[in-house]
Scaffold this motif. Structure first.
Motif, PDB file in Angstrom:
ATOM      1  N   SER A 151       0.093  -3.358   8.172  1.00 28.31           N
ATOM      2  CA  SER A 151       0.218  -4.728   8.682  1.00 28.31           C
ATOM      3  C   SER A 151       0.837  -5.657   7.647  1.00 28.31           C
ATOM      4  O   SER A 151       1.008  -6.848   7.902  1.00 28.31           O
ATOM      5  CB  SER A 151      -1.163  -5.264   9.088  1.00 28.31           C
ATOM      6  N   GLY A 152       1.157  -5.117   6.464  1.00 30.87           N
ATOM      7  CA  GLY A 152       1.759  -5.929   5.413  1.00 30.87           C
ATOM      8  C   GLY A 152       0.746  -6.638   4.556  1.00 30.87           C
ATOM      9  O   GLY A 152       1.116  -7.476   3.721  1.00 30.87           O
ATOM     10  N   GLU A 153      -0.541  -6.301   4.721  1.00 33.17           N
ATOM     11  CA  GLU A 153      -1.604  -6.954   3.958  1.00 33.17           C
ATOM     12  C   GLU A 153      -1.857  -6.200   2.652  1.00 33.17           C
ATOM     13  O   GLU A 153      -1.877  -4.961   2.642  1.00 33.17           O
ATOM     14  CB  GLU A 153      -2.895  -6.988   4.776  1.00 33.17           C
ATOM     15  N   LEU A 154      -2.061  -6.929   1.571  1.00 29.35           N
ATOM     16  CA  LEU A 154      -2.410  -6.312   0.298  1.00 29.35           C
ATOM     17  C   LEU A 154      -3.900  -6.020   0.336  1.00 29.35           C
ATOM     18  O   LEU A 154      -4.729  -6.879   0.028  1.00 29.35           O
ATOM     19  CB  LEU A 154      -2.061  -7.246  -0.859  1.00 29.35           C
ATOM     20  N   VAL A 155      -4.266  -4.808   0.737  1.00 23.60           N
ATOM     21  CA  VAL A 155      -5.671  -4.471   0.975  1.00 23.60           C
ATOM     22  C   VAL A 155      -6.364  -3.924  -0.268  1.00 23.60           C
ATOM     23  O   VAL A 155      -7.587  -3.904  -0.331  1.00 23.60           O
ATOM     24  CB  VAL A 155      -5.812  -3.464   2.138  1.00 23.60           C
ATOM     25  N   ASP A 161      -6.140  -4.718  -4.215  1.00 28.02           N
ATOM     26  CA  ASP A 161      -5.604  -5.445  -5.359  1.00 28.02           C
ATOM     27  C   ASP A 161      -5.842  -4.582  -6.582  1.00 28.02           C
ATOM     28  O   ASP A 161      -6.969  -4.439  -7.045  1.00 28.02           O
ATOM     29  CB  ASP A 161      -6.314  -6.801  -5.487  1.00 28.02           C
ATOM     30  N   MET A 165      -0.384  -1.936  -0.092  1.00 23.61           N
ATOM     31  CA  MET A 165      -0.201  -2.676   1.152  1.00 23.61           C
ATOM     32  C   MET A 165      -0.434  -1.756   2.337  1.00 23.61           C
ATOM     33  O   MET A 165      -0.084  -0.572   2.296  1.00 23.61           O
ATOM     34  CB  MET A 165       1.244  -3.217   1.194  1.00 23.61           C
ATOM     35  N   ASN A 166      -1.067  -2.279   3.411  1.00 19.64           N
ATOM     36  CA  ASN A 166      -1.262  -1.471   4.611  1.00 19.64           C
ATOM     37  C   ASN A 166      -0.115  -1.685   5.587  1.00 19.64           C
ATOM     38  O   ASN A 166       0.848  -2.413   5.309  1.00 19.64           O
ATOM     39  CB  ASN A 166      -2.628  -1.751   5.254  1.00 19.64           C
ATOM     40  N   SER A 173       7.176  -8.143  -0.205  1.00 17.76           N
ATOM     41  CA  SER A 173       6.773  -7.143  -1.192  1.00 17.76           C
ATOM     42  C   SER A 173       7.834  -6.055  -1.266  1.00 17.76           C
ATOM     43  O   SER A 173       8.506  -5.767  -0.272  1.00 17.76           O
ATOM     44  CB  SER A 173       5.424  -6.528  -0.819  1.00 17.76           C
ATOM     45  N   THR A 196       8.579  -7.572   4.971  1.00 17.49           N
ATOM     46  CA  THR A 196       7.719  -8.158   3.961  1.00 17.49           C
ATOM     47  C   THR A 196       8.534  -8.529   2.725  1.00 17.49           C
ATOM     48  O   THR A 196       9.589  -7.935   2.455  1.00 17.49           O
ATOM     49  CB  THR A 196       6.593  -7.176   3.567  1.00 17.49           C
ATOM     50  N   LYS A 217       5.220  -7.436  -6.321  1.00 18.01           N
ATOM     51  CA  LYS A 217       5.552  -8.804  -5.950  1.00 18.01           C
ATOM     52  C   LYS A 217       6.161  -9.478  -7.168  1.00 18.01           C
ATOM     53  O   LYS A 217       5.602  -9.403  -8.268  1.00 18.01           O
ATOM     54  CB  LYS A 217       4.311  -9.579  -5.480  1.00 18.01           C
TER      55      LYS A 217
END
Length: 496
Positions: A221-225, A227, A218-219, A194, A192, A210
């Motif tokens: 899966s690399g998703e910003l879950v 904010d 971030m989870n 990030s 990632t 970032k």
């Protein structure tokens, strides 16, 4: 490197530098690797359980949120009132949890049995927590702790549990501007843009930045879950992470205030404190005008200690506290330990006392240091002074002991029984973990405690073993490479 310094002076200078680095880490929110006991990680049949909050340790008892555990075992809630919680599973078996008591009723094939708990159920932020004994019983098999780890199994995984569960730990590397997470087999799990200064570890959420600014969590899966538009964020401990906000002052400037957020992204303790520290043993040290301790609900559990000079976070159910007191008519500062009720468990008689780790703490009496247990009994009597003494904190079964000679120094390991262990062929021990020591011999490498070389001293610096792997770094003319090493001494991953 250090002109006109003796070996002993160099060692002392290094100790000061290390202490300074720990202080800087605490200042910038990075924390100390051994500030308190490792967080408990709960698994069921090999799957890491993701709780909105917890596990929480209360007076040595690990407690987990009831709802996610019950639902995983097929229970639904029948009723909840101020006296009891009633649950039922698909087979019609009931579980009745009596609130305010240490008893629950569970249906088995042979009828209803009483299940005793080590702690009464607790309510944190609207969620009920139960102890592991009840959680394991609801799963039908009891619970177990993987030996030598902080990994708890509600229902076991087939095969070597330690090996399988440790594969779920993700190590963090920076590779050409990208953040790469790798497991102990060298398998890349996530890449990632990030950035984070932490290993992912066993966590499901990690604070990331970032473009140099705090972004949120971030989870895997690399998703910003989550904010989280806060000034800074910490890691989760007992399911709560500290955050910093910039708050406008009456003069038009800004000041920093801190609070806590849970894994659902909800602020559960508002940013009203000047400083907060990670939760451990169900409590967090916080500072406003005074220093005191709060629980997961933000309720003050331990008020400011009279004469307080310094205090630490809890570990092993105890917190090291230094107070100003009177000895022989003179005003002096002495250290001891309070329990989670705020009472003196070990009276303040020491010149200095470190936090407990794995039930062992450093204590200094009359200028000489030794090791004590949680009852205040000496494991190693106070006998070290000057350039000799214990370094760091007890972890992974040992603490480091430095013995200074006239012109040089040697280092030993000391175990929980006070046995002093010399690693054959090694005088300079850098650290240890997972039963493997790092050492310095014109470069850094790894050995086992018996002195057998696992990795030759070819690295510029190393990070000690954890979860079945260690890190080695080579820096040549500011060009560095990073490597992940397994317990057999094999490099399983390297930066490209």
């Amino acid at each position: 490197m250090y002109p006109h310094c003796s070996f002993v002076q160099i060692h002392r200078l290094r100790a000061v530098v290390v202490a300074g680095l720990f202080a800087l880490a605490a200042f910038f929110g990075l924390g100390s690797a051994y500030a308190h006991a490792d967080r408990w990680e709960v698994f069921d049949q090999g799957e890491h359980l993701f709780f909105p909050e917890g596990p929480v340790e209360v007076d040595g008892v690990v407690m987990v949120p009831l709802r996610p555990v019950a639902e995983r075992f097929g229970y639904t809630f029948v009723s909840v009132n101020n006296k009891e919680i009633v649950l039922k599973n698909a087979e019609g078996r009931q579980a009745v949890i009596r609130l305010g008591t240490k008893t629950a009723l569970l249906d088995y094939d042979g009828g209803t049995k009483i299940q005793l708990m080590a702690q009464i159920p607790r309510n944190y932020n609207g969620a009920w927590f139960i102890d592991l004994a009840l959680a394991g019983a609801m799963g039908g098999q009891g619970h177990s702790t993987v030996p030598g780890t902080n990994l708890i199994q509600l229902r076991p995984v087939a095969g070597d549990a330690k090996e399988k569960l440790e594969r779920l730990y993700w190590f963090n590397f920076n590779n050409k501007g990208e953040t790469v997470f790798v497991n102990n087999q060298g398998q890349e799990q996530l890449q990632t843009s990030s950035t984070s200064g932490y290993d992912f570890g066993y966590e499901e959420l990690l604070p990331v930045k970032k473009s140099g600014y705090t972004a949120g969590f971030m989870n895997r899966s690399g998703e910003l879950v989550i904010d989280a538009p806060h000034y800074q964020l910490g890691q989760f401990n007992e399911g709560l992470a500290w955050f910093k906000d910039l708050v406008k002052t009456e003069s038009g400037g800004f000041t920093v205030k801190m609070g806590f957020i849970n894994r659902a992204g909800k602020v559960v303790i508002p940013a009203i404190y000047n400083r907060v520290y990670d939760f451990s043993d169900g409590l967090a040290k916080v500072a406003g005008g005074t220093t005191f301790y709060i629980d997961h609900n933000g309720k003050t559990v331990i008020k400011a200690v009279s004469g307080l000079q310094h205090s630490d976070s809890f570990s092993s159910g105890l917190a090291a506290v230094s107070v100003r007191t009177s000895v022989g008519g003179k005003s002096v500062i002495r250290s001891g330990f309070i329990d989670t009720k705020g009472k003196w468990a070990i009276k303040p008689i020491y010149d200095y006392a470190s936090p407990f780790s794995e039930g062992v703490a450093i204590a200094t009496l009359n200028g000489k240091s030794g090791l004590i247990d949680t009852k205040g009994n000496w494991i190693v009597k106070p006998q070290y002074s000057g350039g000799s003494g214990f370094v760091g904190q007890f972890h992974d079964g040992y603490i480091l002991l430095t013995l200074s000679g006239k012109y040089d120094y040697t280092q030993r390991l000391v175990d929980a029984s006070g046995n002093i262990i010399a690693v054959p062929g090694t005088s300079q021990i850098s650290g240890f973990g997972d039963g493997i020591i790092s050492y310095n011999d014109a470069g850094y490498g790894f050995k086992n405690v018996a002195g057998q070389v696992i990795v030759k001293p070819t690295f510029s610096y190393v990070w000690d073993f954890k979860a079945g792997a260690g890190k080695g770094f080579i820096d040549i003319n500011n060009e560095y490479s990073a490597h992940l090493i397994n317990t057999a001494g094999e490099i399983v991953w390297s930066t490209k």
